[in-house]
Design an enzyme around this catalytic site. Structure first.
Site, PDB file in Angstrom:
ATOM      1  N   VAL A   8      27.638 -52.271   0.890  1.00  0.00           N
ATOM      2  CA  VAL A   8      28.269 -52.037   2.196  1.00  0.00           C
ATOM      3  C   VAL A   8      27.349 -51.207   3.092  1.00  0.00           C
ATOM      4  CG1 VAL A   8      30.626 -52.195   1.305  1.00  0.00           C
ATOM      5  CG2 VAL A   8      29.518 -49.944   1.436  1.00  0.00           C
ATOM      6  N   ASP A   9      26.368 -50.544   2.508  1.00  0.00           N
ATOM      7  CA  ASP A   9      25.458 -49.720   3.308  1.00  0.00           C
ATOM      8  C   ASP A   9      24.504 -50.549   4.157  1.00  0.00           C
ATOM      9  OD1 ASP A   9      26.596 -47.477   2.204  1.00  0.00           O
ATOM     10  OD2 ASP A   9      25.120 -47.317   0.588  1.00  0.00           O
ATOM     11  N   MET A  69      32.300 -44.794   6.108  1.00  0.00           N
ATOM     12  CA  MET A  69      31.233 -44.602   5.134  1.00  0.00           C
ATOM     13  C   MET A  69      29.849 -44.749   5.784  1.00  0.00           C
ATOM     14  SD  MET A  69      32.743 -46.447   1.746  1.00  0.00           S
ATOM     15  CE  MET A  69      33.507 -45.448   0.470  1.00  0.00           C
ATOM     16  N   GLY A  70      28.849 -44.316   5.063  1.00  0.00           N
ATOM     17  CA  GLY A  70      27.469 -44.414   5.540  1.00  0.00           C
ATOM     18  C   GLY A  70      26.792 -43.060   5.521  1.00  0.00           C
ATOM     19  N   ARG A  71      26.268 -42.669   4.385  1.00  0.00           N
ATOM     20  CA  ARG A  71      25.700 -41.327   4.288  1.00  0.00           C
ATOM     21  C   ARG A  71      24.316 -41.269   4.937  1.00  0.00           C
ATOM     22  NH1 ARG A  71      27.549 -36.333   1.781  1.00  0.00           N
ATOM     23  NH2 ARG A  71      29.572 -37.238   2.104  1.00  0.00           N
ATOM     24  N   LEU A  96      39.450 -47.599   1.119  1.00  0.00           N
ATOM     25  CA  LEU A  96      40.224 -48.679   1.746  1.00  0.00           C
ATOM     26  C   LEU A  96      39.297 -49.644   2.469  1.00  0.00           C
ATOM     27  CD1 LEU A  96      43.350 -46.869   3.292  1.00  0.00           C
ATOM     28  CD2 LEU A  96      42.869 -47.407   0.906  1.00  0.00           C
ATOM     29  N   GLN A  97      38.225 -49.112   3.098  1.00  0.00           N
ATOM     30  CA  GLN A  97      37.352 -49.967   3.893  1.00  0.00           C
ATOM     31  C   GLN A  97      36.544 -50.935   3.032  1.00  0.00           C
ATOM     32  OE1 GLN A  97      34.083 -47.361   5.909  1.00  0.00           O
ATOM     33  NE2 GLN A  97      35.284 -45.962   4.690  1.00  0.00           N
ATOM     34  N   ARG A  98      36.024 -50.478   1.917  1.00  0.00           N
ATOM     35  CA  ARG A  98      35.145 -51.364   1.148  1.00  0.00           C
ATOM     36  C   ARG A  98      35.939 -52.266   0.194  1.00  0.00           C
ATOM     37  NH1 ARG A  98      32.093 -47.320  -3.237  1.00  0.00           N
ATOM     38  NH2 ARG A  98      33.553 -47.754  -4.926  1.00  0.00           N
TER      39      ARG A  98
END
Lengths: 417, 417
Positions: free
Chosen positions: A143-144, A190-192, A296-298
């Site tokens: 997902v990144d 998300m997304g570090r 929930l998003q992924r």
């Protein structure tokens, strides 16, 4: 050539479409019984290979394998377990080869992100040296969206569709209420390291929503941010903020870790969203709400992007076809031929060019003020969220499959991780 | 009888289907031009009536009114503004009647929850006394599902479907990862007083998911809770926790307010979810993730329940039909005839029996250990999440409508709220 067995494993954080890749791998392998006898899946990823805990996918019905296409998560279990370098743990690579030999495994399909591309590359290089050739194919997933060469990574398009849709819906809600109630809504995504998912939230600006996006790529400037919120609220009566979990101050501190302590001195409990919401409240006094989408998003297969599902399946399928054609040490990729209309095909790249390379948002995808996206980014993103691919429902809920995951009988002794 | 105008307003927190009720009201009114000349909507709810800020819905195309059926949020704006008692602010009730007179309004459709049912009842009683009869009909709406008499409240079924689906998807994700990573996932859901929404999260237990639900109706017992988590993790390798925002200790303190302070002494930033997650981490050491769905849950029209949408529309439609038939001071209700198969019809109840009555979860809907639901609760919930009713998509996102919301020319002087 007699048929060999194939090993397939899921690695790292799972997505809503990684099982679609598994489906592509297994269905395609089943269509070539002369080349691939059985697909053995690693229980909990590469750990299953090391501990000889293999799942016999032959024991799953065609119907259940087909259902993987619309089932989120990792059906065989995934893991966060990174193989160290060959120097540091030759023992583990030796063990992999030992297990592959014992189970006549000639194909290694590794379904993961950057770290697993590196592992897959190492396996491809080592197997022959260690006396048992295995063709290693990396099936991309993350997902990144940070793998190089491929136009995008399976899993990302569906998260992008979910975040853009959810932000749009919440924005309509806030717009309804802002006259007398909530004026600020913060959604944390998300997304570090990379702001790809946050960028998807910025798409709602195209529908007239006043949205500010906080990317990990842009150092957080509190004064500039608060001034921008003030303008949005003055102009629209409300403001939506899409903040990446990786958003940070110039000194590297994440917004989420600003020294908050509970009554017992424990480190802060919240994420970036409550920090941002309270910051706005303190400075401007507006009532706020905030959401943290987290898993929930992924996992949101109910709102997957059709192109994402199709690509996830195609990458698994092509991975097997490339293996059968004799390839080793490669990763099938998505190649964009055109954005509008969206046309793509599957290509492939050598793992030597994929391993240890991270792809960040290009600077020209972020707007000049740092709070939005450019037309170039829009042109990139919209095709990836195209189309819906709903799962079947039963009794009001998605009918997702849980496999039997029966073990392949062990032939070797135990192995300590 | 010559045709009168109708006033329609949305009140309180919006939902993913309140516009479906608006659609039912307006389409049905348009079908009876001999009885209802125009539907004027209050801009931002009852505030629009007080300030004579009326929206002329006649200027909206039939296509856009039809699109309300699948558009979440309050299309005309809602508000959190509770009329006080007649004694405390007769001035406001006088003003309402003044505005109704000036715009020849003979019907008052108020679309809201408990507070607005009370307001609607007061309006129904006062209008005649103040010399201008208005038929007041309350169209129910609330994700809290706490209105009496009606089997359920529009908005709730869709939130329940969203929370059950999202919890299921995240549970599959955690199940994939728990061998080496996240073992605890906490999802926080709405419901400050009643656990209806949390109960929907408990439905995933029927699919073998180890879930613990924390209801506002059950005083939180930390030792008992941690012991239950320990058992779930021992038996399944992971545990899902669905916590209502209203979950509280025996002394009434919400879990969300446990004295957390940031570096500047500001009150805590987080919700109940991070508190619960950290509590488990501190006691049992498990890695966790948590999500706070907040507005995403009540705005999630992309995953609305079909029966919820149909009921929301039918309640608006029947509200108008009851008004035309001469009724006053009533609320159309959902009447359940059978759970399996799900059969319902629209009835109605006098507002005198609705106003100021709150419906909580019956004690026999909560399991003996306090962490789950009973079969009786399941039988109640499943019908409410039945069926999907997807919005149309354009360019990858739902195509929701934004109305013109053109004002009706003012006839009166200003009014200070």
């Amino acid at each position: 050539m007699t048929a060999k067995n194939a090993f397939y494993a899921q690695s790292g954080g799972v997505t809503s479409v990684i099982n679609a890749s598994a489906c592509g791998v297994i269905e395609t392998a089943r269509a070539h019984p002369d080349k691939i006898a059985n697909v053995y899946a690693g229980r909990n990823g590469i750990i299953g290979a090391l501990t000889e805990d293999l799942i016999d996918t032959n024991l799953e019905s065609a119907e259940n394998i087909a259902a993987l296409r619309y089932t989120p998560s990792g059906a065989f279990g995934s893991c966060r377990y990174k193989l160290k370098s060959l120097e540091a743990n030759k023992r583990e690579y030796d063990r992999l080869i030992e297990v592959f030999k014992a189970h006549d495994i000639g194909y290694f399909f590794y379904n993961g992100g950057g770290d697993s591309a590196d592992t897959c590359y190492k396996v491809s290089q080592l197997s022959e040296a260690l006396g048992f050739p295995v063709q290693a194919i990396h099936v991309p997933k993350t997902v990144d969206n940070d793998l190089p060469i491929t136009d995008n990574c399976p899993g990302f398009g569906s998260v992008a569709k979910y975040i853009a849709t959810s932000t749009l819906e919440a924005s309509f809600d806030v717009r309804s209420m802002c006259a007398t109630s909530t004026k600020i809504f913060v959604i944390e995504v998300m997304g570090r390291h990379a702001g790809w998912i946050a960028a998807a939230g910025a798409l709602v600006a195209d529908q007239g929503i006043p949205v500010l996006t906080l990317f990990p790529e842009v150092e957080f400037d509190q004064d500039k941010f608060l001034a921008a919120v003030k303008v949005k609220v003055a102009d629209h009566g409300y403001c939506i903020i899409c903040v990446s979990e990786g958003c940070h101050y110039p000194d590297g501190r994440f917004l989420a870790e600003q020294g908050t302590r509970d009554a017992f001195g424990h480190a802060q409990l919240g994420g970036a969203a409550p920090v941002v919401a309270n910051m706005v409240k303190d400075a401007l006094g507006h009532k706020f709400h905030w959401a943290v989408a987290d898993y929930l998003q992924r996992a949101a297969r109910h709102l997957a992007s059709k192109s994402d599902v199709e690509q996830a399946y195609a990458l698994g399928k092509t991975g097997v076809e490339l293996a059968i054609a004799g390839h080793n040490a490669i990763m099938p990729t998505v190649v964009r031929k055109s954005s509008s209309p969206y046309v793509w095909e599957i290509g492939h790249a050598p793992l030597s060019e994929v391993a240890n390379v991270e792809k960040f948002m290009p600077a020209d995808f972020i707007s000049a003020d740092g709070f939005g996206i450019t037309d170039k980014c829009r042109e990139y993103l919209y095709p990836l969220i195209q189309g819906e691919d709903y799962p079947p429902y039963e009794n009001g809920l998605p009918r997702y499959v849980t496999l039997k995951n029966a073990p392949v009988p062990r032939k070797l002794g135990a192995f300590a991780l």
